[in-house]
Design a protein around this motif. Structure first.
Motif, PDB file in Angstrom:
ATOM      1  N   ALA A  48       0.847  -1.189   0.000  1.00 43.81           N
ATOM      2  CA  ALA A  48       0.000   0.000   0.000  1.00 43.81           C
ATOM      3  C   ALA A  48       0.880   1.235   0.000  1.00 43.81           C
ATOM      4  CB  ALA A  48      -0.924   0.016   1.219  1.00 43.81           C
ATOM      5  N   SER A  49       0.355   2.307  -0.565  1.00 40.35           N
ATOM      6  CA  SER A  49       1.072   3.572  -0.567  1.00 40.35           C
ATOM      7  C   SER A  49       0.093   4.707  -0.334  1.00 40.35           C
ATOM      8  CB  SER A  49       1.821   3.772  -1.888  1.00 40.35           C
ATOM      9  OG  SER A  49       0.913   3.899  -2.969  1.00 40.35           O
ATOM     10  N   SER A  61      -4.593  -7.903  -3.750  1.00 40.18           N
ATOM     11  CA  SER A  61      -4.935  -8.974  -2.809  1.00 40.18           C
ATOM     12  C   SER A  61      -5.246  -8.469  -1.396  1.00 40.18           C
ATOM     13  CB  SER A  61      -3.810 -10.013  -2.745  1.00 40.18           C
ATOM     14  OG  SER A  61      -2.620  -9.419  -2.270  1.00 40.18           O
ATOM     15  N   VAL A  62      -4.964  -7.207  -1.106  1.00 41.49           N
ATOM     16  CA  VAL A  62      -5.250  -6.677   0.232  1.00 41.49           C
ATOM     17  C   VAL A  62      -6.382  -5.654   0.223  1.00 41.49           C
ATOM     18  CG1 VAL A  62      -2.830  -7.045   0.848  1.00 41.49           C
ATOM     19  CG2 VAL A  62      -3.619  -4.730   0.261  1.00 41.49           C
ATOM     20  N   LYS A  63      -6.887  -5.328  -0.958  1.00 39.38           N
ATOM     21  CA  LYS A  63      -7.977  -4.353  -1.041  1.00 39.38           C
ATOM     22  C   LYS A  63      -9.182  -4.844  -0.240  1.00 39.38           C
ATOM     23  CE  LYS A  63      -6.797  -2.280  -5.504  1.00 39.38           C
ATOM     24  NZ  LYS A  63      -7.182  -2.116  -6.943  1.00 39.38           N
ATOM     25  N   GLY A  64      -9.738  -3.936   0.538  1.00 38.25           N
ATOM     26  CA  GLY A  64     -10.890  -4.276   1.357  1.00 38.25           C
ATOM     27  C   GLY A  64     -10.531  -4.883   2.704  1.00 38.25           C
ATOM     28  N   ARG A  65      -9.254  -5.234   2.879  1.00 39.42           N
ATOM     29  CA  ARG A  65      -8.817  -5.823   4.158  1.00 39.42           C
ATOM     30  C   ARG A  65      -7.822  -4.935   4.893  1.00 39.42           C
ATOM     31  NH1 ARG A  65      -5.914 -10.349   4.199  1.00 39.42           N
ATOM     32  NH2 ARG A  65      -4.981 -10.039   2.137  1.00 39.42           N
ATOM     33  N   PHE A  66      -6.960  -4.264   4.154  1.00 36.15           N
ATOM     34  CA  PHE A  66      -5.935  -3.407   4.747  1.00 36.15           C
ATOM     35  C   PHE A  66      -6.328  -1.941   4.552  1.00 36.15           C
ATOM     36  CE2 PHE A  66      -1.985  -6.390   4.309  1.00 36.15           C
ATOM     37  CZ  PHE A  66      -2.711  -7.403   4.922  1.00 36.15           C
ATOM     38  N   ALA A  67      -5.908  -1.112   5.494  1.00 35.86           N
ATOM     39  CA  ALA A  67      -6.154   0.324   5.398  1.00 35.86           C
ATOM     40  C   ALA A  67      -4.889   1.076   5.774  1.00 35.86           C
ATOM     41  CB  ALA A  67      -7.299   0.738   6.299  1.00 35.86           C
ATOM     42  N   ILE A  68      -4.413   1.898   4.843  1.00 31.46           N
ATOM     43  CA  ILE A  68      -3.230   2.723   5.097  1.00 31.46           C
ATOM     44  C   ILE A  68      -3.677   4.125   5.471  1.00 31.46           C
ATOM     45  CG2 ILE A  68      -2.986   3.398   2.681  1.00 31.46           C
ATOM     46  CD1 ILE A  68       0.077   3.246   3.071  1.00 31.46           C
ATOM     47  N   SER A  69      -2.944   4.747   6.369  1.00 29.30           N
ATOM     48  CA  SER A  69      -3.232   6.121   6.755  1.00 29.30           C
ATOM     49  C   SER A  69      -1.931   6.779   7.194  1.00 29.30           C
ATOM     50  CB  SER A  69      -4.274   6.172   7.869  1.00 29.30           C
ATOM     51  OG  SER A  69      -3.800   5.506   9.034  1.00 29.30           O
ATOM     52  N   ARG A  70      -1.989   8.082   7.406  1.00 27.09           N
ATOM     53  CA  ARG A  70      -0.783   8.785   7.856  1.00 27.09           C
ATOM     54  C   ARG A  70      -1.161  10.032   8.613  1.00 27.09           C
ATOM     55  NH1 ARG A  70       2.521  10.689   2.639  1.00 27.09           N
ATOM     56  NH2 ARG A  70       3.576  12.122   4.105  1.00 27.09           N
ATOM     57  N   ASP A  71      -0.220  10.462   9.430  1.00 29.55           N
ATOM     58  CA  ASP A  71      -0.329  11.730  10.147  1.00 29.55           C
ATOM     59  C   ASP A  71       0.823  12.581   9.653  1.00 29.55           C
ATOM     60  OD1 ASP A  71      -0.108  13.846  11.972  1.00 29.55           O
ATOM     61  OD2 ASP A  71      -0.836  12.621  13.638  1.00 29.55           O
ATOM     62  N   ASN A  72       0.528  13.525   8.783  1.00 24.25           N
ATOM     63  CA  ASN A  72       1.584  14.332   8.170  1.00 24.25           C
ATOM     64  C   ASN A  72       2.355  15.151   9.212  1.00 24.25           C
ATOM     65  OD1 ASN A  72       1.064  13.459   5.538  1.00 24.25           O
ATOM     66  ND2 ASN A  72      -0.498  15.030   5.228  1.00 24.25           N
ATOM     67  N   THR A  76       4.286  10.133  10.260  1.00 24.20           N
ATOM     68  CA  THR A  76       4.035   8.754  10.644  1.00 24.20           C
ATOM     69  C   THR A  76       2.969   8.133   9.750  1.00 24.20           C
ATOM     70  OG1 THR A  76       4.648   9.202  12.945  1.00 24.20           O
ATOM     71  CG2 THR A  76       3.345   7.230  12.530  1.00 24.20           C
ATOM     72  N   MET A  77       3.199   6.892   9.400  1.00 23.96           N
ATOM     73  CA  MET A  77       2.298   6.128   8.535  1.00 23.96           C
ATOM     74  C   MET A  77       1.809   4.897   9.291  1.00 23.96           C
ATOM     75  SD  MET A  77       3.319   4.373   4.883  1.00 23.96           S
ATOM     76  CE  MET A  77       4.771   3.597   5.573  1.00 23.96           C
ATOM     77  N   TYR A  78       0.608   4.476   8.983  1.00 28.57           N
ATOM     78  CA  TYR A  78       0.017   3.331   9.661  1.00 28.57           C
ATOM     79  C   TYR A  78      -0.524   2.339   8.640  1.00 28.57           C
ATOM     80  CZ  TYR A  78      -0.027   6.913  13.266  1.00 28.57           C
ATOM     81  OH  TYR A  78       0.325   7.923  14.127  1.00 28.57           O
ATOM     82  N   LEU A  79      -0.608   1.093   9.043  1.00 27.89           N
ATOM     83  CA  LEU A  79      -1.263   0.081   8.225  1.00 27.89           C
ATOM     84  C   LEU A  79      -2.107  -0.794   9.142  1.00 27.89           C
ATOM     85  CD1 LEU A  79      -1.487  -1.035   5.300  1.00 27.89           C
ATOM     86  CD2 LEU A  79       0.220  -2.756   5.969  1.00 27.89           C
ATOM     87  N   GLN A  80      -3.405  -0.713   8.984  1.00 27.00           N
ATOM     88  CA  GLN A  80      -4.315  -1.565   9.723  1.00 27.00           C
ATOM     89  C   GLN A  80      -4.645  -2.765   8.851  1.00 27.00           C
ATOM     90  OE1 GLN A  80      -5.406  -1.424  12.886  1.00 27.00           O
ATOM     91  NE2 GLN A  80      -6.486  -3.359  12.539  1.00 27.00           N
ATOM     92  N   MET A  81      -4.366  -3.939   9.363  1.00 27.89           N
ATOM     93  CA  MET A  81      -4.555  -5.163   8.589  1.00 27.89           C
ATOM     94  C   MET A  81      -5.638  -6.008   9.247  1.00 27.89           C
ATOM     95  SD  MET A  81      -0.539  -6.055   7.861  1.00 27.89           S
ATOM     96  CE  MET A  81      -0.147  -6.187   9.597  1.00 27.89           C
ATOM     97  N   ASN A  82      -6.729  -6.202   8.520  1.00 29.96           N
ATOM     98  CA  ASN A  82      -7.857  -6.994   9.010  1.00 29.96           C
ATOM     99  C   ASN A  82      -8.030  -8.246   8.163  1.00 29.96           C
ATOM    100  OD1 ASN A  82      -8.460  -4.907  10.910  1.00 29.96           O
ATOM    101  ND2 ASN A  82      -9.602  -3.819   9.313  1.00 29.96           N
ATOM    102  N   SER A  83      -8.778  -9.184   8.678  1.00 35.24           N
ATOM    103  CA  SER A  83      -9.044 -10.439   7.960  1.00 35.24           C
ATOM    104  C   SER A  83      -7.766 -11.054   7.413  1.00 35.24           C
ATOM    105  CB  SER A  83     -10.048 -10.191   6.809  1.00 35.24           C
ATOM    106  OG  SER A  83     -11.264  -9.671   7.307  1.00 35.24           O
ATOM    107  N   LEU A  84      -6.761 -11.099   8.255  1.00 32.02           N
ATOM    108  CA  LEU A  84      -5.457 -11.606   7.827  1.00 32.02           C
ATOM    109  C   LEU A  84      -5.525 -13.079   7.457  1.00 32.02           C
ATOM    110  CD1 LEU A  84      -3.301  -9.671  10.382  1.00 32.02           C
ATOM    111  CD2 LEU A  84      -2.923  -9.649   7.912  1.00 32.02           C
TER     112      LEU A  84
END
Length: 120
Positions: A48-49, A61-72, A76-84
């Motif tokens: 993800a980017s 393959s991660v669409k709908g399961r992972f969510a990327i976000s950031r705090d400018n 800092t960048m985050y990756l929330q991974m669900n339904s692993l």
């Protein structure tokens, strides 16, 4: 400039994990930040980017399961991974291709990698 990744661990299939990546040092701005992963015996792939204005891209393959976000403000960048799933097992790396610093631009920074293991 350094990238410090954290998070990861061991989880059962269907579970969730979160990753974070903080850039520190003399930073003016960062445009693109990305997460990559590398499973044993496989090539590193971009997961993800996200750009500073919020444009996001995901590996299919991660669409709908992972969510990327950031705090400018915190670089800092985050990756929330669900339904692993077991196929998500890999070492995850954060990447910043270019950083604007007080003296110009610096290129191609990688975090230290964090292991994500999904058991079936």
């Amino acid at each position: 400039v350094q990238l410090q990744a954290s998070g990861g661990g061991l989880v059962q299939a269907g579970g969730s994990l979160g990753l974070s990546c903080a850039a520190s040092g003399r930073i003016i701005s960062i445009n693109l930040m990305a997460w990559y992963r590398q499973a044993p015996g496989k090539q590193r792939e971009m997961v993800a980017s996200i750009t500073s204005d919020g444009t996001i891209d995901y590996l299919d393959s991660v669409k709908g399961r992972f969510a990327i976000s950031r705090d400018n403000a915190k670089n800092t960048m985050y990756l929330q991974m669900n339904s692993l799933q077991p196929e998500d097992t890999a070492v995850y790396y954060c990447n910043v291709p270019m950083i604007r610093t007080p003296t110009g631009f610096s290129f191609n920074y990688w975090g230290q990698g964090t292991q994500v293991t999904v058991s079936s």
